[in-house]
Scaffold this motif. Structure first.
Motif, PDB file in Angstrom:
ATOM      1  N   MET A   1       0.836  -1.182   0.000  1.00  0.00           N
ATOM      2  CA  MET A   1       0.000   0.000   0.000  1.00  0.00           C
ATOM      3  C   MET A   1       0.883   1.248   0.000  1.00  0.00           C
ATOM      4  SD  MET A   1      -3.457  -0.003   1.103  1.00  0.00           S
ATOM      5  CE  MET A   1      -4.557  -0.823   2.138  1.00  0.00           C
ATOM      6  N   PRO A   2       0.473   2.288  -0.725  1.00  0.00           N
ATOM      7  CA  PRO A   2       1.238   3.536  -0.741  1.00  0.00           C
ATOM      8  C   PRO A   2       1.176   4.232   0.616  1.00  0.00           C
ATOM      9  CG  PRO A   2      -0.335   3.466  -2.547  1.00  0.00           C
ATOM     10  CD  PRO A   2      -0.628   2.309  -1.668  1.00  0.00           C
ATOM     11  N   ASN A   3       2.184   5.026   0.884  1.00  0.00           N
ATOM     12  CA  ASN A   3       2.251   5.817   2.112  1.00  0.00           C
ATOM     13  C   ASN A   3       2.278   7.290   1.767  1.00  0.00           C
ATOM     14  OD1 ASN A   3       2.524   3.766   4.186  1.00  0.00           O
ATOM     15  ND2 ASN A   3       4.464   3.281   3.193  1.00  0.00           N
ATOM     16  N   VAL A   4       1.836   8.110   2.712  1.00  0.00           N
ATOM     17  CA  VAL A   4       1.872   9.563   2.566  1.00  0.00           C
ATOM     18  C   VAL A   4       2.595  10.124   3.782  1.00  0.00           C
ATOM     19  CG1 VAL A   4       0.483  11.667   2.484  1.00  0.00           C
ATOM     20  CG2 VAL A   4      -0.291   9.625   1.279  1.00  0.00           C
ATOM     21  N   LEU A   5       3.509  11.037   3.543  1.00  0.00           N
ATOM     22  CA  LEU A   5       4.217  11.705   4.625  1.00  0.00           C
ATOM     23  C   LEU A   5       3.946  13.200   4.491  1.00  0.00           C
ATOM     24  CD1 LEU A   5       6.320  11.788   6.932  1.00  0.00           C
ATOM     25  CD2 LEU A   5       8.064  11.987   5.143  1.00  0.00           C
ATOM     26  N   ILE A   6       3.486  13.805   5.566  1.00  0.00           N
ATOM     27  CA  ILE A   6       3.209  15.243   5.549  1.00  0.00           C
ATOM     28  C   ILE A   6       4.202  15.917   6.482  1.00  0.00           C
ATOM     29  CG2 ILE A   6       1.520  17.039   6.031  1.00  0.00           C
ATOM     30  CD1 ILE A   6      -0.656  14.937   5.449  1.00  0.00           C
ATOM     31  N   ARG A   7       4.995  16.787   5.928  1.00  0.00           N
ATOM     32  CA  ARG A   7       6.003  17.502   6.715  1.00  0.00           C
ATOM     33  C   ARG A   7       5.482  18.895   7.081  1.00  0.00           C
ATOM     34  NH1 ARG A   7      10.796  14.754   6.401  1.00  0.00           N
ATOM     35  NH2 ARG A   7      11.075  13.409   4.594  1.00  0.00           N
ATOM     36  N   ASP A   8       6.063  19.434   8.124  1.00  0.00           N
ATOM     37  CA  ASP A   8       5.795  20.816   8.545  1.00  0.00           C
ATOM     38  C   ASP A   8       4.324  21.070   8.858  1.00  0.00           C
ATOM     39  OD1 ASP A   8       8.529  21.390   8.152  1.00  0.00           O
ATOM     40  OD2 ASP A   8       8.163  21.765   6.023  1.00  0.00           O
ATOM     41  N   LEU A   9       3.658  20.095   9.437  1.00  0.00           N
ATOM     42  CA  LEU A   9       2.270  20.261   9.853  1.00  0.00           C
ATOM     43  C   LEU A   9       2.242  21.092  11.126  1.00  0.00           C
ATOM     44  CD1 LEU A   9      -0.654  19.379   9.242  1.00  0.00           C
ATOM     45  CD2 LEU A   9      -0.265  17.438  10.767  1.00  0.00           C
ATOM     46  N   SER A  10       1.368  22.049  11.151  1.00  0.00           N
ATOM     47  CA  SER A  10       1.243  22.906  12.327  1.00  0.00           C
ATOM     48  C   SER A  10       0.875  22.049  13.544  1.00  0.00           C
ATOM     49  CB  SER A  10       0.145  23.936  12.070  1.00  0.00           C
ATOM     50  OG  SER A  10      -0.370  24.440  13.271  1.00  0.00           O
TER      51      SER A  10
END
Length: 78
Positions: free
Chosen positions: A1-10
């Motif tokens: 399954m693909p992954n998502v990484l979110i950087r710099d989230l408040s």
């Protein structure tokens, strides 16, 4: 399954999302996965307008007229 990484989230946004996940009895990953699935399942305004334009029996309105009507409706609700 693909992954998502979110950087710099408040940190404030993260806290809200964690609280919502907890209220739903879910992990943050489960909560975000379901929310992203909902988001992906809803067409954007641009996609809706393109679909309307592509219909042979589409409305007798231009995309620009429809877009103006959507914006006017949003402004009335504010």
């Amino acid at each position: 399954m693909p992954n998502v990484l979110i950087r710099d989230l408040s940190p404030d946004v993260h806290a809200v999302l964690v609280a919502r996940a907890e209220r739903e009895g879910q992990s943050l990953q489960q909560y975000l996965s379901l929310e992203l699935a909902k988001l992906a399942g809803r067409p954007t305004v641009t996609e809706l307008l393109a679909e309307i334009d592509a219909r042979p029996d589409g409305l007798d309105l231009t995309s620009q007229e429809i877009e103006r009507a959507i914006r006017a409706g949003r402004e009335r609700r504010q």
